[in-house]
Design an enzyme around this catalytic site. Sequence first.
Site, mmCIF file in Angstrom:
data_model
loop_
_atom_site.group_PDB
_atom_site.id
_atom_site.type_symbol
_atom_site.label_atom_id
_atom_site.label_comp_id
_atom_site.label_asym_id
_atom_site.label_seq_id
_atom_site.Cartn_x
_atom_site.Cartn_y
_atom_site.Cartn_z
ATOM 1 N N ASP A 28 17.373 44.632 -21.615
ATOM 2 C CA ASP A 28 16.462 43.813 -20.805
ATOM 3 C C ASP A 28 15.264 43.418 -21.684
ATOM 4 O OD1 ASP A 28 15.872 43.700 -17.414
ATOM 5 O OD2 ASP A 28 14.344 43.061 -18.838
ATOM 6 N N GLU A 87 15.929 37.975 -9.262
ATOM 7 C CA GLU A 87 15.365 37.034 -10.230
ATOM 8 C C GLU A 87 16.457 36.167 -10.854
ATOM 9 O OE1 GLU A 87 12.897 38.976 -13.246
ATOM 10 O OE2 GLU A 87 13.420 37.376 -14.641
ATOM 11 N N HIS A 92 24.258 41.764 -11.992
ATOM 12 C CA HIS A 92 23.949 42.653 -13.111
ATOM 13 C C HIS A 92 23.560 44.033 -12.592
ATOM 14 C CE1 HIS A 92 20.342 40.274 -12.121
ATOM 15 N NE2 HIS A 92 19.621 41.352 -12.395
ATOM 16 N N HIS A 94 21.302 47.282 -13.662
ATOM 17 C CA HIS A 94 20.257 47.822 -14.546
ATOM 18 C C HIS A 94 20.603 49.281 -14.858
ATOM 19 C CE1 HIS A 94 16.971 44.756 -13.767
ATOM 20 N NE2 HIS A 94 17.711 44.549 -12.699
#
Length: 132
Positions: A28, A87, A92, A94
């Site tokens: 990230d 966002e 995805h 994390h």
Amino acid sequence: MSIFSKIAAGEIPSYKCAENDEFYAFLDINPMVKGHTLCIPRREVDYIFDLEDDEIARFQVFAKKVAVALKKVCPCVKVGQAVLGLEVPHAHIHLIPMQSEKDMLFNKPKLQLEQEEFQRIADAVYAEFQKL
Ligand code: 5GP
């Protein structure tokens, strides 16, 4: 094409941590902690729970392997997993090497890391992933 599809295709640079035919993992760019990693399917789907059953199962196994590699590189109590997707409209996961619960608070200030530090972490995770 989503920004994450462009990253997986190599059209936008990223700090690659792991990949296979179906999935891609990279650091990230605004990490909560060192080693904050994102896992994505190459197939462009916005909402993670719109993935097919077998696909989300393979995705989770891929993320598990990335987490195992990540924990070797970024010593932590556990690697935490989170899914937000508010966002970037490309599913995805994390992965966040946690020292405490606070490391999972997404509204806390993000870390500033040097390019060399990002690269060192990504290369080390990539090397560990290859061994699994
Ligand atoms: P979410 O969609 O789960 O709320 O957050 C998206 C995450 O993607 C954020 O943590 C953000 O820092 C990260 N992100 C957004 N754009 C990029 C990018 O271009 N490159 C990388 N490496 N990460 C990104």
